[in-house]
Motif scaffolding. Structure first.
Motif, PDB file in Angstrom:
ATOM      1  N   ALA A 451       0.808  -1.226   0.000  1.00 17.16           N
ATOM      2  CA  ALA A 451       0.000   0.000   0.000  1.00 17.16           C
ATOM      3  C   ALA A 451       0.842   1.279   0.000  1.00 17.16           C
ATOM      4  CB  ALA A 451      -0.926   0.003   1.210  1.00 17.16           C
ATOM      5  N   LYS A 452       2.158   1.143  -0.061  1.00 16.54           N
ATOM      6  CA  LYS A 452       3.047   2.308  -0.008  1.00 16.54           C
ATOM      7  C   LYS A 452       4.152   2.192  -1.059  1.00 16.54           C
ATOM      8  CE  LYS A 452       1.412   4.136   3.964  1.00 16.54           C
ATOM      9  NZ  LYS A 452       0.861   5.508   4.092  1.00 16.54           N
ATOM     10  N   LYS A 453       4.634   3.363  -1.452  1.00 13.54           N
ATOM     11  CA  LYS A 453       5.874   3.415  -2.242  1.00 13.54           C
ATOM     12  C   LYS A 453       7.022   3.554  -1.246  1.00 13.54           C
ATOM     13  CE  LYS A 453       3.741   5.953  -6.112  1.00 13.54           C
ATOM     14  NZ  LYS A 453       3.834   4.968  -7.196  1.00 13.54           N
ATOM     15  N   ILE A 454       7.912   2.578  -1.230  1.00 13.85           N
ATOM     16  CA  ILE A 454       8.976   2.551  -0.226  1.00 13.85           C
ATOM     17  C   ILE A 454      10.335   2.646  -0.904  1.00 13.85           C
ATOM     18  CG2 ILE A 454       9.980   1.273   1.705  1.00 13.85           C
ATOM     19  CD1 ILE A 454       7.256  -0.249   1.831  1.00 13.85           C
ATOM     20  N   LEU A 455      11.155   3.557  -0.404  1.00 15.30           N
ATOM     21  CA  LEU A 455      12.514   3.726  -0.906  1.00 15.30           C
ATOM     22  C   LEU A 455      13.492   3.271   0.170  1.00 15.30           C
ATOM     23  CD1 LEU A 455      14.307   4.877  -3.225  1.00 15.30           C
ATOM     24  CD2 LEU A 455      14.273   7.065  -2.023  1.00 15.30           C
ATOM     25  N   VAL A 456      14.414   2.391  -0.203  1.00 15.12           N
ATOM     26  CA  VAL A 456      15.468   1.935   0.700  1.00 15.12           C
ATOM     27  C   VAL A 456      16.803   2.414   0.145  1.00 15.12           C
ATOM     28  CG1 VAL A 456      16.590  -0.051   1.773  1.00 15.12           C
ATOM     29  CG2 VAL A 456      14.120  -0.111   1.303  1.00 15.12           C
ATOM     30  N   ASP A 475       9.401 -12.791  -1.209  1.00 20.42           N
ATOM     31  CA  ASP A 475       8.479 -12.446  -2.306  1.00 20.42           C
ATOM     32  C   ASP A 475       7.924 -11.030  -2.213  1.00 20.42           C
ATOM     33  OD1 ASP A 475       8.697 -14.945  -3.550  1.00 20.42           O
ATOM     34  OD2 ASP A 475       7.236 -15.815  -2.169  1.00 20.42           O
ATOM     35  N   ALA A 476       8.736 -10.104  -1.751  1.00 20.88           N
ATOM     36  CA  ALA A 476       8.319  -8.696  -1.729  1.00 20.88           C
ATOM     37  C   ALA A 476       8.367  -8.122  -3.145  1.00 20.88           C
ATOM     38  CB  ALA A 476       9.244  -7.897  -0.807  1.00 20.88           C
ATOM     39  N   PRO A 477       7.486  -7.182  -3.460  1.00 17.32           N
ATOM     40  CA  PRO A 477       7.547  -6.508  -4.779  1.00 17.32           C
ATOM     41  C   PRO A 477       8.695  -5.491  -4.769  1.00 17.32           C
ATOM     42  CG  PRO A 477       5.786  -5.577  -3.449  1.00 17.32           C
ATOM     43  CD  PRO A 477       6.370  -6.691  -2.634  1.00 17.32           C
ATOM     44  N   VAL A 478       9.845  -5.863  -5.285  1.00 15.26           N
ATOM     45  CA  VAL A 478      11.049  -5.050  -5.103  1.00 15.26           C
ATOM     46  C   VAL A 478      11.810  -4.883  -6.411  1.00 15.26           C
ATOM     47  CG1 VAL A 478      12.415  -7.075  -4.387  1.00 15.26           C
ATOM     48  CG2 VAL A 478      13.148  -4.786  -3.694  1.00 15.26           C
ATOM     49  N   ASN A 505       1.362   2.725  -8.681  1.00 19.70           N
ATOM     50  CA  ASN A 505       1.772   1.424  -8.150  1.00 19.70           C
ATOM     51  C   ASN A 505       2.447   1.549  -6.788  1.00 19.70           C
ATOM     52  OD1 ASN A 505       0.890  -0.038 -10.420  1.00 19.70           O
ATOM     53  ND2 ASN A 505       2.749   0.502 -11.539  1.00 19.70           N
ATOM     54  N   PHE A 506       2.514   0.412  -6.091  1.00 20.03           N
ATOM     55  CA  PHE A 506       3.194   0.349  -4.798  1.00 20.03           C
ATOM     56  C   PHE A 506       4.294  -0.702  -4.854  1.00 20.03           C
ATOM     57  CE2 PHE A 506      -1.305   1.466  -3.697  1.00 20.03           C
ATOM     58  CZ  PHE A 506      -1.052   2.805  -3.414  1.00 20.03           C
TER      59      PHE A 506
END
Length: 737
Positions: A451-456, A475-478, A505-506
């Protein structure tokens, strides 16, 4: 009889000289007030005589052999640079040149090609007498000039002692005249205009963009820069202040160079400025874009990928940028600000600054040595008559203090301003005494990814690889971006992350500091390793960029344990003392909302000169600045390419992962290069081959194996694995961050 200047299209000396004269007329009309009437006359004399030495039979016979014409009589066979023979042809007395003028013209002509040490004088005299004087009548008729009948030692005397800063005003006349001759000559040789889109004013296009598209008032920073177009500016402004538009408004109607630290940022800005639905500062000529130029190490590749048009036209567009013809050039600093090294031929770049305004964006992205070079460059720009603006999110106070001291006799006012706005609240920060690869952190990142756009952001590629692999295991969407991808894959990924940040997209993007500076992306959550504060705050700027999202809960998570890229060794990504102080300052901030003014105060404390006394960071800056102020001129071993490497502060080579050596698609590209018949075909083929390469540190890469690609100078194979998903895998110590 025809005397040739170049084998390409059998161009004669007369035609080439006339091409320079045409460009000189254009250049003079634009910059009439920059030189005195007499200096314009001296420049014309230099243009008319600069290639007379090519009449030398030795030179002519080299060309005639290539184009299949019979050789000329050749009495003397010494191989003498034509630029020195050209000096022998100048009739100084007949042209009524005084002592200073004679020296200026002699050296401008003699060094319009910089070849290091001078050859034997007697050989110069012999070639001129035996191989040029017999054609005196034909030369005078074809070029419309008088040439001397004999060579004289006094002419070489004018050439031997180079004009230096100690010569005062003569030195700056020399810089301008020689630099302008370079520009005219190089533009004529490349068959491109010397200046383009001169009637266009980027400031007007920005104002129209505000009026017709944004339909909002300008921000305080933008109003300030537009009102101070005739000042040198140093502006400290947080993310979201509209720095790009502010810079363009400061340029107004002048020729400009806009520099940024990262190629991906430059490409994005080029697109934004030229796009019809954005600023729309563009002018399409028969070859392509004329108003805006693009300059960095892979800018031609970007044009091939983005622009419509045949390869020859795109190469012409690229040549226009390389010759600084565009009204606005967006560039890395190594392309346009290496003149403080006084490399051979630096006058072209430096003289261009006299006609231009220069913007340095994101100064905080450069290490203290590079920052010192840039401070020196700004000082030199002031002296030659140009102007500059530094825009940065953070600024060590001693950088500005050094600039003030250097510009004590500035030609323009130096004005400093800060734009900090606490009304926009963007970041709720929490420090974790954990590693970014801890299982709990990986699970937490994954839990938000639907549910979030995440930046690492990690400090090294190796650590980023670890994070990526752990997220893939669950299985993360990465997705994954760093600097170890080959050019064609990296270009695709850079576009993908920008598109992702702007779509619905997330998921998760794992990256390195590659995304810190000037990249217009906006994520919901940031997970980052601790780094120095200026780096940290740039990273925060990629999250909740406009302050439009809720900050009721933490949106910036900082990991302070098991941090990579930080040590007391020279291989450390960050200066250890700056990192240590950064961590201390950030820990003193209670968890929660972090205001822009608080960030600003932390940076002031971090870079307080007294606090940094005796630190490596401050010592590097001071030592480098002093070295740059005392650099010698005309070192025969320092050419443009080496100066470029010094400014990049790297020893980087382009390397192709060894696995491609066996791939049919790559072997076809190699075969095309080997079978290419023309320079243009060779260049296109090499670009296609280099799409499979990645920049690596030469010395570290040698640890895993580095070998040359047979027949292609400057290109290597690196003996390690490559994965289209994860990039280069050196299987040893990091060769890249």
């Amino acid at each position: 009889m025809e005397f040739y200047a170049k084998s390409f299209q059998k161009e004669t000396i007369t035609k080439h000289t006339n091409n320079l004269l045409t460009r000189l007329d254009t250049f003079k009309n634009i910059y009439q007030s920059l030189l005195s009437l007499r200096d314009w006359e001296l420049l014309e004399i230099a243009v008319r005589y600069h290639d007379v030495g090519k009449v030398d039979s030795v030179f002519q016979n080299k060309i005639r052999k290539i184009i299949g014409e019979p050789p000329l009589p050749q009495v003397s066979s010494y191989d003498i640079p034509h630029n020195l023979l050209s000096v022998m042809a100048i009739p100084f007395k007949a042209l009524k040149l005084d002592k200073d003028e004679s020296k200026l013209v002699a050296q401008i002509v003699a060094y319009h090609h910089e070849r290091g040490l001078l050859p034997d004088k007697q050989q110069i005299f012999t070639n001129y007498k035996d191989n040029i004087c017999p054609f005196k009548k034909e030369v005078e008729e074809q070029l419309g000039i008088l040439i001397d009948e004999e060579s004289k030692a006094s002419k070489m005397n004018k050439v031997e002692r180079r004009i230096l800063p100690s010569d005062g005003a003569l030195y700056y006349r020399y810089i301008l005249l020689k630099g302008f001759l370079h520009r005219l000559d190089h533009a004529a040789s490349a068959h491109v205009p010397v200046e383009l889109a001169t009637e266009m004013a980027v400031g007007s296009y920005v104002n129209k963009f505000f009026q017709d598209h944004l339909k909002v008032n300008k921000k305080p920073l933008q109003i300030f820069t537009e009102q101070h177009q005739n000042h040198h500016l140093v502006v400290v402004a947080q993310t979201g202040m509209g720095k790009t538009e502010a810079g363009l408004l400061w340029l107004g109607n002048k020729k400009g160079f806009f520099t940024l630290p990262l190629r991906v940022s430059i490409n994005a800005m080029y697109s934004r400025i030229t796009k019809e639905d954005n600023i729309n500062f563009t002018k399409k000529g028969k070859e392509g874009e004329e108003a805006v130029g693009l300059l960095h190490s892979t800018s031609l590749d970007y044009l091939y990928d983005q622009e419509e048009g045949d390869d020859e036209a795109l190469e012409k567009v690229h040549s226009q940028s390389k010759e600084f013809a565009n009204k606005l050039v967006i560039s890395t600093i190594d392309q346009v600000l290496k003149f403080p090294f006084h490399y051979l031929g630096f006058e072209k770049e430096y003289a261009t600054m006299a006609t231009s305004k220069v913007i340095i964006d994101e100064l905080q992205a450069y290490d203290p040595k590079i920052a010192a070079v840039l401070i020196r460059a700004m000082t030199m720009i002031d002296k030659i008559g140009g102007s500059f603006m530094i825009m940065t999110a953070t600024l060590p106070g001693f950088y500005y203090k050094a600039l003030e001291e250097e510009l004590v006799s500035s030609k323009l006012p130096l004005t400093y301003a800060e734009f900090i706005d606490d009304s926009v609240k963007r970041h709720n920060v929490l420090l974790h005494n954990q590693s970014i690869i801890d299982e709990a952190i990986i699970e937490e990142i994954h839990s938000y990814s639907s549910a979030k756009k995440i930046l690492v952001i990690c400090n090294t590629v190796d650590r980023a690889c670890e994070v990526y692999e752990k997220l893939k295991e669950i299985d993360a969407p990465v997705w994954f971006l760093h600097s170890r991808f080959i050019k064609k894959d990296r270009s695709h990924l850079e576009k993908q992350i920008i598109d992702f940040a702007n779509d619905g997209n997330f998921g998760i993007w794992v990256t390195t500091q590659l995304v810190e500076a000037s990249l217009d992306i906006d994520f919901d959550l940031l997970y980052t390793e601790m780094s120095t504060l200026d780096s940290q705050f740039q990273r925060y700027g990629r999250c909740n960029r406009k302050g439009a999202k809720s900050i009721d809960t933490t949106n910036v998570h900082v990991m302070t344990e098991d941090v990579t890229g930080v040590s007391k060794s020279q291989k450390s990504v960050y200066h250890y003392d700056i990192y240590d102080s950064s961590l201390h300052l950030l820990r003193n901030h209670s968890a929660g909302l972090l205001l822009e003014s608080e960030k600003h105060e932390m940076i002031k404390d971090l870079y307080d000169e007294q606090n940094l006394e005796n630190s490596n960071f401050l010592n590097e800056f001071r030592t480098t600045l002093e070295e740059m102020k005392n650099r010698p001129h005309y070192d025969p071993n320092l050419k443009k390419g080496k100066a470029q490497d010094l400014l990049r502060d790297i020893q980087q080579v382009q390397a192709i992962p060894i696995a491609f050596q066996e791939q049919e698609e790559f072997l076809e590209k190699l075969a095309e290069w080997r079978n290419a018949g023309s320079k243009e075909e060779k260049r296109r083929s090499r670009n296609a081959i280099e799409a499979y390469s990645v920049g690596v540190n030469k010395y570290r890469a040698e640890n895993v194996g580095l070998s040359e690609v047979e027949g292609i100078k400057g290109l290597h194979y690196i003996h390690c694995d490559y994965d289209v998903e994860k990039g280069l895998n050196p299987r040893s110590e990091s060769i890249f961050i």
